[in-house]
Design an enzyme around this catalytic site. Structure first.
Site, PDB file in Angstrom:
ATOM      1  CB  THR A  69       5.522   0.404   4.222  1.00  0.00           C
ATOM      2  OG1 THR A  69       4.301  -0.065   3.218  1.00  0.00           O
ATOM      3  CG2 THR A  69       5.504  -0.975   4.926  1.00  0.00           C
ATOM      4  CE  LYS A  73       3.695   4.340   3.005  1.00  0.00           C
ATOM      5  NZ  LYS A  73       3.395   4.745   1.211  1.00  0.00           N
ATOM      6  CG  ASN A  94       7.976   7.306   3.024  1.00  0.00           C
ATOM      7  OD1 ASN A  94       8.214   8.526   3.746  1.00  0.00           O
ATOM      8  ND2 ASN A  94       8.313   7.192   1.982  1.00  0.00           N
ATOM      9  CG  ASP A 110       5.295   6.953  -0.676  1.00  0.00           C
ATOM     10  OD1 ASP A 110       7.203   6.511  -0.116  1.00  0.00           O
ATOM     11  OD2 ASP A 110       4.884   6.773   0.423  1.00  0.00           O
ATOM     12  N   GLY A 139      -3.080   6.614   0.674  1.00  0.00           N
ATOM     13  CA  GLY A 139      -1.839   6.986   0.990  1.00  0.00           C
ATOM     14  C   GLY A 139      -1.138   7.728  -0.633  1.00  0.00           C
ATOM     15  CG  ASN A 160     -10.129   5.796  -5.889  1.00  0.00           C
ATOM     16  OD1 ASN A 160     -10.002   4.399  -6.372  1.00  0.00           O
ATOM     17  ND2 ASN A 160     -10.867   5.706  -4.884  1.00  0.00           N
ATOM     18  NE  ARG A 161     -12.651  -0.484  -5.714  1.00  0.00           N
ATOM     19  CZ  ARG A 161     -12.141  -1.172  -4.872  1.00  0.00           C
ATOM     20  NH1 ARG A 161     -12.133  -2.517  -5.518  1.00  0.00           N
ATOM     21  NH2 ARG A 161     -11.803  -1.142  -3.315  1.00  0.00           N
ATOM     22  CB  THR A 162     -13.992   4.684  -3.878  1.00  0.00           C
ATOM     23  OG1 THR A 162     -14.664   3.436  -3.797  1.00  0.00           O
ATOM     24  CG2 THR A 162     -15.497   5.095  -2.585  1.00  0.00           C
ATOM     25  CE  LYS A 165     -10.826   5.623   0.218  1.00  0.00           C
ATOM     26  NZ  LYS A 165     -10.026   4.133   0.508  1.00  0.00           N
ATOM     27  CE1 TYR A 227       7.648  -2.332  -4.307  1.00  0.00           C
ATOM     28  CE2 TYR A 227       8.751  -4.284  -4.500  1.00  0.00           C
ATOM     29  CZ  TYR A 227       8.433  -3.472  -3.549  1.00  0.00           C
ATOM     30  OH  TYR A 227       8.107  -3.428  -2.037  1.00  0.00           O
TER      31      TYR A 227
END
Ligand code: NDP
Length: 284
Positions: A69, A73, A94, A110, A139, A160-162, A165, A227
């Site tokens: 994790t 990863k 993972n 995942d 990821g 996404n904020r950036t 990416k 979660y």
């Protein structure tokens, strides 16, 4: 009751930093006890710069394998000799397994966890029926994009904020993937079959993303990979709007299933209700 450790106990675990909060030991050890398997699952927190040395030292099968994790990863993928196509696509592993001949196998479960959670908590939802929106470009988002495309999603929007990416993932994947900055999320939401939060916003009670969920169709399914808390403000807002929601705990449990099989050679026993155990551990 915990089984005694013997000379044959199969050892596997999870590596992360920090890792003490991980629910994976609870889940795997409950399955081991339920199945009567002579195995144990423990948590490891190697120093960040020592992860490659730690993994190298495990070559040869002294321990059977590791879930991996944050923040390891990508390093786990780099350490592997054999990489599954889904780990390659996600750019992260993972799950790593130590073969007795010294090789390290890397996989990424995942995506299976994500699709399994959608199937369990939004029955009848078909990823192939409409566009998907993934919030985030780390990821977890990369793995989600690959899983959704693999399940037939006709289009995936990465918000996404950036934005650079998100664009980098879109460029790498190619057709059918569109990148947008967060302030244009409504454009992506308008036609979404599913919206998935794969950012770490909302983790541990931090504020969730402020996104225009009301712009989604009434039929849209809304999922959060976070979660803790189980119902993030993002999911709470979706529920208020009447959308079907899927939580990150279900994904965590479902990504653990193929890992358990890889470590201990048997499927987890269905009779053990690990979700209830995990909810109790989360104080719910
Ligand atoms: P990364 O650190 O690789 O990526 C984090 C992403 O979140 C980036 O895109 C980042 O944006 C974005 N982000 C973080 N904070 C904010 C914020 N305040 N506002 C907007 N965007 C933000 O993490 P991962 O991809 O590995 O994991 C993402 C989340 O998914 C984590 O919470 C992780 O615990 C969870 N997860 C859950 C799993 C499960 O089984 N339930 C499995 C895997 C992951 P930017 O690019 O702009 O920095």
């Amino acid at each position: 009751m915990t089984s005694p450790i013997t000379g044959r106990t199969v050892v596997a675990g999870v590596a992360g930093r920090p890792v003490a909060h991980s629910l994976s030991p609870l889940i795997h050890n409950a399955w081991l006890a339920g199945a009567g398997i002579d195995g144990v699952y423990v948590a490891f927190a190697p120093a960040e710069d020592r992860f490659p040395a730690f993994v190298d030292a495990c070559r040869g099968g002294a321990i059977r394998g590791l879930n991996v994790t944050i923040p390891f990863k990508e390093a786990a993928l780099a350490a592997a000799d054999v990489v599954s196509p889904r780990a390659e696509t996600a750019g992260a592993a993972n799950l790593i397994v130590f073969e007795s001949d010294g090789r390290i196998l890397a996989d990424n479960t995942d995506g299976l966890g994500l699709l399994g959670a959608l199937a369990a908590q939004a029955p009848g939802f078909d990823p192939a029926a409409g566009p998907a929106v993934v919030l985030g470009a780390g990821g977890a988002a990369k793995g989600a994009v690959a899983a959704l495309l693999g399940a037939g999603a006709p289009e995936v929007w990465i918000v996404n904020r950036t934005v650079a990416k998100a664009q980098a993932i879109a460029d790498a994947v190619g057709r059918g993937v569109i990148a947008l900055p967060l302030d244009r999320a409504a454009e992506a939401f308008a036609g979404a079959g599913v919206v998935i939060n794969a950012t770490s916003a909302g983790l541990g009670g931090e504020p969730s993303l402020d996104t225009p969920l009301a712009a989604t169709p009434e039929t849209a399914v809304v999922m959060d990979m976070v979660y803790k808390p189980l119902v993030t403000p993002f999911l709470a807002e979706a529920q208020k709007l009447g959308r079907r929601t899927v939580d990150g705990l279900e994904m965590l449990i479902r990504q653990a299933v193929p890992s358990f099989e890889a470590f201990y050679g048997a499927p987890p026993p269905e009779a053990v209700d690990v979700r209830t155990l995990a909810l109790k551990a989360l104080g719910l």
